[in-house]
Design a protein around this motif. Structure first.
Motif, mmCIF file in Angstrom:
data_model
loop_
_atom_site.group_PDB
_atom_site.id
_atom_site.type_symbol
_atom_site.label_atom_id
_atom_site.label_comp_id
_atom_site.label_asym_id
_atom_site.label_seq_id
_atom_site.Cartn_x
_atom_site.Cartn_y
_atom_site.Cartn_z
ATOM 1 N N MET A 1 1.749 -9.800 -4.045
ATOM 2 C CA MET A 1 1.046 -9.843 -2.922
ATOM 3 C C MET A 1 -0.527 -9.095 -3.466
ATOM 4 N N THR A 2 -1.564 -9.742 -2.974
ATOM 5 C CA THR A 2 -2.694 -9.149 -3.446
ATOM 6 C C THR A 2 -3.361 -8.426 -2.240
ATOM 7 N N LEU A 3 -2.746 -8.318 -0.852
ATOM 8 C CA LEU A 3 -3.591 -7.864 0.097
ATOM 9 C C LEU A 3 -3.326 -6.352 0.048
ATOM 10 N N GLU A 4 -4.270 -5.447 -0.056
ATOM 11 C CA GLU A 4 -4.152 -4.206 0.003
ATOM 12 C C GLU A 4 -4.461 -3.792 1.193
#
Lengths: 461, 1235
Positions: B1-4
């Motif tokens: 997942m690229t959401l930080e």
């Protein structure tokens, strides 16, 4: 234009093995507690079949989603605000427990505690609602793998609509058997009818990622949302008296983990990623007159993250840089918009759902070969898609409000990918006419193949 | 997942609220809304669709709190499946909360899918068991027995004397036996429960002998240490471990027959390399759930997927072509496909790729003698160097072919005659030198002769011509010529009756011939065969067949498998990545094989171990043999010589025992401790003399003599009575004596009773004195046990897991300590060994034990009976020769007071004798020293100075250190030893510096490396495929010819008409047992009774799990077709009863159009513990799936002492097939009662 971000999901039904691992890991993590026994935030349906709760797609009965009024506006099918306020103390239109299933357990302790008798001890079913002995007549997944289908599946609302419309006779016979699995979670819609239905204002859509949640403090248990949701993905916790629903695992999403259902999907068919969309045009798109144009209208809302204007507007609207980066490499955007092989579930409900599906392809070659043609020949393959074992009309009723063209197009692209890649697999010369025939380049088919087949963890999420 | 996270706006910052919208509430409302917009500070979108608010997100905390956890522990599930999936177990406040899959498998490479995530819904539901109401929390003993024991123990003061007294009193014995399975379990302390079990063991050894004690625990790979811990105890005391792979009918007997190998298969990642993929009787999404994605994904590479399945199964959804072959007819389809391939790719045109492969790697060019019969000929034996005049002792095991250049006979390297003899050093290989083997007989003197071939699809025999020549006085032809004759592929100039073409339905084995049998259209069979071969040709042998239980578990499953393997062997598709057979039935692949074997068999302390064929054991000791309705020759070939005339199947088992073919325990009608005393200095001679004189008899020749009964049985990691036990009602009746069994069959009629085996008019009920089990849940076995120990679950212990499906070894780790009074299997058997030793010190002391063993595969024993004959000394009156015509005899010393000390230390035979596996001996001297340094040594007693194995983790370490797959030094050592015999480079396959430790496996799944323990190579990170070492390095298969066999020349194979691949229909139970014919009859319908594996359980595990029950039907079910349900007026979910001669099943009907008419599915291992009412037909609790089955032994599986047809544990033996059954189903009263 107002650019907003939405975490979306795509499930590739062509890879779904119907194992229900997603359902179990979700339930174990979130809903194995009192009041939620009957609740599956994630469930998997065999289609054709009735679904969970039974016949939830029948909005004539369950009154979910939106309808378009004569004035070109939208109105909850369950009625407008005043009607709902006036009837707030009346029972809303709800599935009853038998439409879900009456949860049960067993007197397992008998197996250990039984005194010496004259036969094997046995654990009998006990209702979890009444505590009394019960006979099991329905479950969370009663018609799995076409179990009982001859008796039940003709009541599948999708099948019925397809038959009504096309006057098509879908016979449930051994030789003509077909099935596929449809895993479902909350759609985290752009235009959520549950949210509109809540008299308490307890349901909201997070601005940063579009996740639709029920505020557990504000919920007053009116259950209007249960009616409002056409997917029946809001559940009433009969212990707490509050509504609960799939949260898209926001405690995980927020720390960079995929949802439980995605990460535990052993079919490796779930993709999570960011969509950018124009929030100001959601209402207009959802009110598109022709149902069949709802899918294109929704597609049109999804913004190109590589478009400099979109990027500028997004920055203006406060979307952080790393979110823009995520949007650019979003697998769901590619599947939905670039390759156009992912489709929304029941766009005609007008909620603008954000969990999309790649329709199941199989089996193609068989159909063709029965007609004596070479099923692997690309030209024949495309012709065969119209005579799939899974009727295309059925898929169209699920994903495109009955329009077969986008479904056929998606399936043709999948078929083209298989045909094109076979040459490479055998070390033979690829036929460039194959991608051309589906409006793609060979390189695009290769990229699509990597995303669908190789499907590395970091490419899926 | 690229959401930080740090990119997220702070929680509570923004939300879209629902109040507004383009909601059509009418003009007035819209106007109000627009006005309201001016009054609020909230932001409203121009179209009034959205309202943007800040804050109000405190309610989100609920789910954040729920997600919170304290730790995550890696473990897996020791259930009998092939998943071997690594899981994360979440723990909060010391309580296991849920589990999710690990995703950290080492990468397969950039252009391939990965193994992550592995798991299935069953595994995901496991933690439910931890705290479930059916968790076994304490030791339990049957109250009736406990009372008796306490009284006698108190009175006599000695546990062993107490046990002796109770079991010697027929009334007392019967009282507690009859209470089995009827409740009345009471809590006991660990001390007391252990004492009862230990006393029973000591008494049994003393009174009857250690071979009257048995242990059963299947599938070491699923939890290696837990298996080994118990087996080690059983073997150290001289008890018997019974086999499982063959007993489960998961063993494809065709594999030893054809390959000389137990089973070796590709990992699922190798499906990705296939160019054509057939799933034949294997429902991959259900039975290989974590692997199924490789199948769905390889389609995207353009690989065609074909499914052969009678029902519209889960995998059919993925199939490009579905061939709905009727149950049990798969071989007919495969024979027709073989016909097409032979016709189009061998006879009409030749494909060099195929013929070259056939010459080098199959027995097709080898010569077979022909003997005369009825003016024609019968295929006889392989021509050997002995037939050419070679008088060396090994000459009878050197097979012969013709060189196509010279036409002269050649004895090529690589056959069995080169494997053990001094003359074979450096020559046991597949090198052909300048020889180009002749496939079809030709050259001077070649004549056309007619051979007679059996057929089972219709009366009569086939007469078909082959070219033949006389070689050194023997008329011979080639296996290839016989194959063409068998398959009916005509060539000009040959006499006989041949099919006119594919559309000739009158002659086997054309596409048209198979259509009425299988219901698969002839055109489809033809087309798929052609595509399969053509794809193999174009892809270099990357046609693969995933084959499964739907084919394997029939009585004639071995014949069907041979017909299917033929398709692969003819198309160069064996020993290839992406090609070949992929037999996935059961879990045979304990990758750290040598280390496990050393631990489990106690080989570090004493040899040989007692290992028994499970099917033979339960067939005899549950008296299932007494109900055979037919003589052994009922299934013989129309061309049989009559070798089985007058024999009952039990006679074939007794013959197999006395000829040293298969093991047989208990051994004799005497205590082997007493025999060792009596035998003196020449125990083998003593036993042979007494057998010859009749003074000593094999127990198998009189299984109902009380002296020959098994007396103590221990089950762990097993549910014999709720899952695997074919003939459940017979087991209950005769072995356990519960008095409640619903056996309905009559006994064998007098005219068919045994010739050699003693028939006692009174059948014993209740042979077993003590049934002990350990489990964490209440299974049928738990319910029936006299003593039940509470076992730790898989989230509560250290152990190791491996599988055939992926190449990794990984660990179990305790997420929590075993709760309540549960203990790990390791701790249970350690405690039992100590308790046993303490009691044995007085009662047994140091004794000598006379052990007899069958001739073993991969040892010189497999050359004992050259020519594949039946040297029955009892009939001929000749003196039996131990190790040649009767079992080998060894005397083993057993220090019974020191069993506990031995159990928890690594014994000295490890380095003194070395560890042998598949003919390769390893010498782990350095490893022994390392283990001593790692875990310390024992300080006193018989094991003083020996490496300690006193924890499960140390035993795991020893398993890894002593196995070549996990210890590169041993792999290299083994390959070097093999190089010497083979004469070709192999040691480069090893990674000598690689060593996998237990800590490595705890950190994550670790890939194993190439080792002589298996036939393929992972060298360089390639995907594992079997037999690649054979094909790429010229190392022979472990067979007579050293090649893969189409032809089997043992006398009994000829007797049963199975020298060559052939179609044999499902058993005709009407003819054999008088069961009704399939079809409706008034209120009932007779259907085929199939028990495929379930989506909601792994065997019986999970079938009682509330999550799985909620996702299915909540109890036992029978799947029925629409027509069969209609015939008996059954609607979906109606209660029905299924009845046959073996028992009764009560369940609910699932009616579905995905089922073919005439077949019912009762998914495997639905026990009688959940929602099973009293049956109408029997008046007792309805049965379980195995209530309707029973053991039927196929005598050809009993052959031994001849090359690849030699015994090895779980490697070759009779299968407990269960698919040929039929049952009568009827609607019952919908009013059910439970007691």
């Amino acid at each position: 234009m107002r650019v907003m971000a939405q975490v979306g999901m795509v499930m590739n039904l062509d890879k779904c093995i119907g194992c229900h691992t997603c359902s179990v890991t979700c339930k174990q993590t979130w809903t194995n507690r009192a009041g939620m026994e009957y609740v599956w935030f994630n469930n998997v349906e065999t289609r054709p079949g009735l679904g969970y709760p039974r016949r939830y797609e029948d909005q004539e009965k369950f009154r979910g989603g939106w309808v378009r009024t004569g004035r070109g506006k939208l109105k909850p099918r369950a009625g407008g605000r005043f009607k709902r306020l006036m009837s707030i103390f009346a029972n809303p239109v709800l599935p009853n427990i038998s439409d879900y299933y009456e949860p049960w357990t067993y007197d397992y302790e008998k197996l250990i505690d039984a005194p010496l008798g004259d036969d094997f001890p046995v654990a009998r079913p006990k209702s979890l609602l009444t505590g009394e002995d019960t006979q099991i007549t329905w479950s969370a997944n009663w018609d799995d793998d076409l179990g009982g289908a001859p008796q039940h599946a003709l009541d599948d609302p999708v099948l019925q609509r397809m038959r009504d419309k096309a006057n098509e006779d879908v016979r449930l016979e051994y030789e003509k058997s077909f099935m596929f699995y449809l895993p479902r979670i909350c759609e985290h819609c752009l235009n959520p009818s549950c949210m509109a239905a809540c008299p308490s204002g307890a349901i909201y859509k997070r601005t940063e990622d579009g996740i639709v949640l029920v505020d557990q403090d504000r919920c007053r248990g009116w259950r209007m949302c249960v009616t409002g949701c056409p997917y029946k993905k809001i559940y009433f916790n009969h212990r707490t008296g509050k509504a609960e629903k799939c949260t898209l695992c926001y405690p995980r999403i927020e720390v960079g983990l995929p949802t439980v259902c995605s990460e535990t999907c052993v079919g490796r068919l779930r993709y999570l990623g960011l969509f950018l969309y124009d929030a100001d045009r959601v209402g207009e798109a959802a009110a598109t007159e022709d149902e069949k144009q709802l899918y294109p209208a929704q597609l049109d809302l999804l913004l190109d993250p590589d478009d400099p204007e979109v990027v500028a507007d997004a920055r203006r609207d406060g979307i952080p840089e790393d979110w823009l980066a995520a949007a650019r490499r979003s697998p769901v955007y590619r599947l939905a918009k670039t390759y156009r092989i992912a489709l929304p579930l029941h766009p005609e409900f007008r909620t603008m759902p954000m969990v999309w599906y790649v329709p199941p392809l199989s089996p193609v070659v068989d159909v063709l070969s029965r007609t004596g043609h070479d099923g692997e020949d690309a030209g024949n393959l495309f012709g065969a898609i119209d005579s799939l074992r899974i009727p295309i009309g059925y898929l169209a009723e699920l994903f495109t409000a009955g329009d077969p063209a986008p479904v056929a197009s998606a399936l043709r692209r999948l078929a083209a990918m298989r045909s094109y890649l076979r040459a490479e697999n055998l070390g033979e010369e690829p036929d460039e006419s194959i991608p051309a025939a589906v409006g793609m380049t060979g390189a695009q088919l290769q990229e699509m193949y990597r995303l669908l087949a190789v499907a590395k963890y970091e490419d899926r999420y | 997942m690229t959401l930080e996270r740090d990119s997220m706006p702070p929680a509570g910052d923004g939300r879209i609220a629902p109040t507004a919208g383009p909601v059509d509430d009418g003009v007035l409302q819209e106007a109000l809304l627009r006005a309201g917009r001016l009054l609020t500070r909230r932001e409203v979108s121009p179209d009034l669709h959205d309202v943007y608010r800040r804050g109000g997100r405190a309610g989100d905390a609920f789910y954040r709190n729920r997600w919170a956890h304290d730790k995550v522990v890696r473990s897996t599930h020791g259930v009998n499946c092939t998943g071997s999936c690594s899981w994360q177990v979440y723990v909060s406040d010391g309580v296991i909360t849920w589990e999710a899959q690990e995703t950290d498998y080492p990468s397969v490479g950039p252009n391939s899918p990965e193994y992550e995530p592995r798991g299935c819904p069953r595994g995901a539901a496991f933690s439910w068991y931890t705290y479930s109401p059916s968790r076994v929390r304490y030791p339990y003993v049957r109250g009736v027995l406990l009372d008796m024991y306490r009284e006698a123990r108190h009175r006599l003061g000695d546990p062993v004397a107490a046990w002796a007294e109770i079991t010697a009193d027929p009334q007392k014995r019967q009282r507690y036996q009859r209470a089995r399975g009827k409740g009345g379990l009471v809590r006991a302390s660990w001390d007391e429960a252990l004492e009862i079990a230990a006393a029973a063991h000591v008494h049994t050894i003393k009174r009857y002998g250690p071979d009257r004690i048995a242990g059963f625990s299947p599938i070491p790979a699923m939890s290696i240490v837990s298996h080994a811990a118990g087996a080690r105890f059983v073997e150290l005391i001289g008890g018997v471990m019974t086999s499982f792979y063959d007993w489960y009918a998961d063993l494809p007997v065709a594999s030893p027959q054809v390959f000389g190998d137990q089973t070796d298969v590709p990992e699922s990642g190798d499906w990705w390399n296939s160019a054509y993929l057939v799933m034949w009787g294997s429902n991959v999404p259900v039975t290989r759930t974590p692997d199924a994605h490789w199948m769905s994904e390889v389609r995207y590479r353009g690989t065609k997927v074909v499914v052969v399945s009678p029902d519209y199964a889960d995998n059919t959804k993925f199939a490009d072509a579905w061939l709905p072959a009727q149950p049990g007819t798969d071989a007919a389809l495969a024979m027709a496909m073989g016909h097409v391939i032979l016709r189009e790719f061998f006879v009409d045109t030749q494909v060099d790729f195929f013929t070259d492969f056939a010459r080098r790697f199959t027995d097709l060019p080898f010569l077979v003698t022909l003997s005369t019969k009825d003016n024609a000929y019968l295929p006889g034996k392989f021509l050997t160097a002995a037939d050419l005049g070679d008088t060396a002792p090994e000459a009878g095991h050197k097979t012969v072919l013709l060189d196509s250049a010279t036409g002269e006979p050649v004895v090529p390297n690589g056959s069995l005659g080169f494997r053990y003899a001094d003359s074979g050093v450096g020559k046991w290989n597949l090198d052909l030198g300048d020889t180009k083997p002749m496939l079809s007989m030709s050259g001077p003197g070649t004549q056309s002769v007619e051979v007679l071939l059996p057929r089972f699809d219709a009366d009569g025999v086939l007469r078909r011509g082959v070219p033949a020549r006389e070689i050194n006085g023997h008329l011979v032809t080639t296996v290839y010529d016989l194959m063409l004759a068998q398959y009916g592929v005509s060539r000009p100039g040959l006499p006989g009756d041949w099919p006119a073409g594919y559309d000739d339905a009158t002659q086997p084995y054309t596409p048209a011939w198979q259509e009425p049998i299988t219901s698969v259209p002839a055109g489809a069979a033809e087309r798929i065969a052609r595509e399969f071969a053509d794809s193999a040709r174009r892809s270099g042998g990357r046609s693969m067949i995933i084959m499964g239980a739907g084919v394997c578990q029939w009585f004639h499953g071995d014949a069907a498998y041979r017909a299917i393997l033929t398709l692969l062997m003819l198309t160069g598709s064996m020993g290839r990545n992406g090609g070949g057979w992929a037999h996935y039935v059961g879990q045979e692949k304990c990758r750290p094989l040598t280390g496990w074997q050393t631990m489990a068999m106690g080989l570090d302390w004493s040899r040989p171990p007692r290992q028994m064929i499970g099917t033979g054991y339960w067939y005899l000791h549950a008296d299932q043999w007494r109900y055979d309705g037919y003589p052994a020759n009922a299934l013989a070939s129309p061309l049989a010589r009559g070798m089985l005339d007058g024999m009952h199947t039990a006679d074939t088992l007794a013959l197999s025992a006395r000829l040293g073919w298969m093991p047989s325990y208990p051994q004799f009608d005497a205590n082997p401790l007493d025999l060792a005393e009596l035998a003196g200095d020449d125990p083998a001679g003593y036993v042979a003399d007494r057998l010859a004189s009749g003074g000593l008899r094999f127990a198998a020749e009189d299984p109902d003599d009380p002296r020959n009964w098994p007396r103590v049985l221990t089950l762990w990691r097993a549910n014999l009575f709720g899952s695997s036990g074919k003939g459940n009602e017979y087991l209950l009746k005769h072995l356990l004596g519960t008095g409640t069994a619903q056996v309905r069959s009559g006994e064998t009629p007098p005219e068919h009773r045994p010739r050699d085996v003693v028939w006692r008019d009174e059948a014993p009920e209740g042979k077993l004195d003590l049934l002990v089990s350990a489990d964490f849940r209440m299974t049928s076995t738990s319910l029936l046990s006299d003593v039940l120990f509470p076992a730790a679950t898989w989230y509560e212990k250290h152990d190791l897991s491996s599988t055939d499906m992926h190449p990794y070894v990984h660990a179990f780790n305790p997420a929590i300590d075993p709760p309540w009074q549960a203990r790990t299997d390791f701790d249970l058997f350690g405690a039992l060994a100590d308790r046993f030793s303490a009691l044995a010190a007085d009662h047994l002391g140091k004794r000598r034990d006379l052990v007899v063993t069958a001739m073993q595969h991969d040892t010189p024993g497999e050359t004992a009976q050259p020519g594949g004959t039946v040297p029955d000394w009892r009939r001929s009156g000749e003196q039996p020769v131990p190790g040649r015509t009767m079992p080998a005899v060894t005397v083993v010393e057993r220090d019974y007071a020191a069993i506990g000390e031995k159990w928890r230390a690594l014994g000295p035979l490890t380095e003194r004798l070395g560890l042998a596996n598949k003919g390769v001996t390893y010498h782990p001297d350095e490893e022994v020293a390392q283990l001593a340094a790692y875990g310390g040594v024992m300080s006193s007693g018989v094991a003083a100075g020996r490496p300690a194995l006193d924890t499960a983790a140390k035993m795991a370490e020893a398993v890894l250190a002593l196995s070549a797959t996990t210890n590169g030094r041993l792999a290299e050592q083994g390959f070097r030893a093999l190089e010497e015999r083979v004469g070709k480079p192999l040691a480069d396959l090893a990674d000598p510096d690689s060593r996998i430790t237990f800590a490595d496996t705890q950190a994550g799944p670790v890939p194993v490396h190439a080792s002589p323990e298996w036939s393929g190579s992972e060298k360089g990170g390639r995907r594992y495929a079997p037999f690649t070492v054979n094909v790429e390095r010229g190392k022979p298969w472990h067979t007579l010819t050293g090649r893969m066999h189409f032809f089997l020349d043992h006398d009994w194979m000829a007797e049963f008409g199975e020298q060559l691949p052939i179609y044999r229909a499902p058993l005709d139970l009407s003819a054999l047992f008088g069961e009704p014919r399939i079809g409706p009859d008034g209120a009932s319908v007779t259907v085929r009774y199939l028990t495929p594996h379930s989506k909601w359980s792994i065997h019986s595990e999970y079938q009682d799990n509330l999550l799985m029950l909620s996702l299915s039907r909540g109890g036992p079910t029978v799947w029925l077709s629409v027509a069969d349900a209609a015939a008996i007026g059954v609607a979906d979910n109606d209660w029905v009863e299924a009845v046959n001669r073996n028992g009764i099943l009560v369940a609910r009907a699932i009616v579905s159009h995905r089922m073919p008419t005439g077949t019912a599915f009762v998914y495997h291992a639905q026990e009688r513990t959940i929602d099973v009412p009293i049956s109408e037909a029997g008046g007792r609790r309805g049965g379980m799936h195995n209530s309707l089955t029973r053991v039927l032994v196929k005598p050809t599986h009993l052959i031994g002492a001849y090359g690849q047809l030699s015994f090895a544990f779980n490697y070759l033996g009779p299968t407990g097939s269960q698919r040929d059954e039929i049952t009568v189903v009827r609607r019952r009263s919908q009013e059910v009662r439970y007691r």
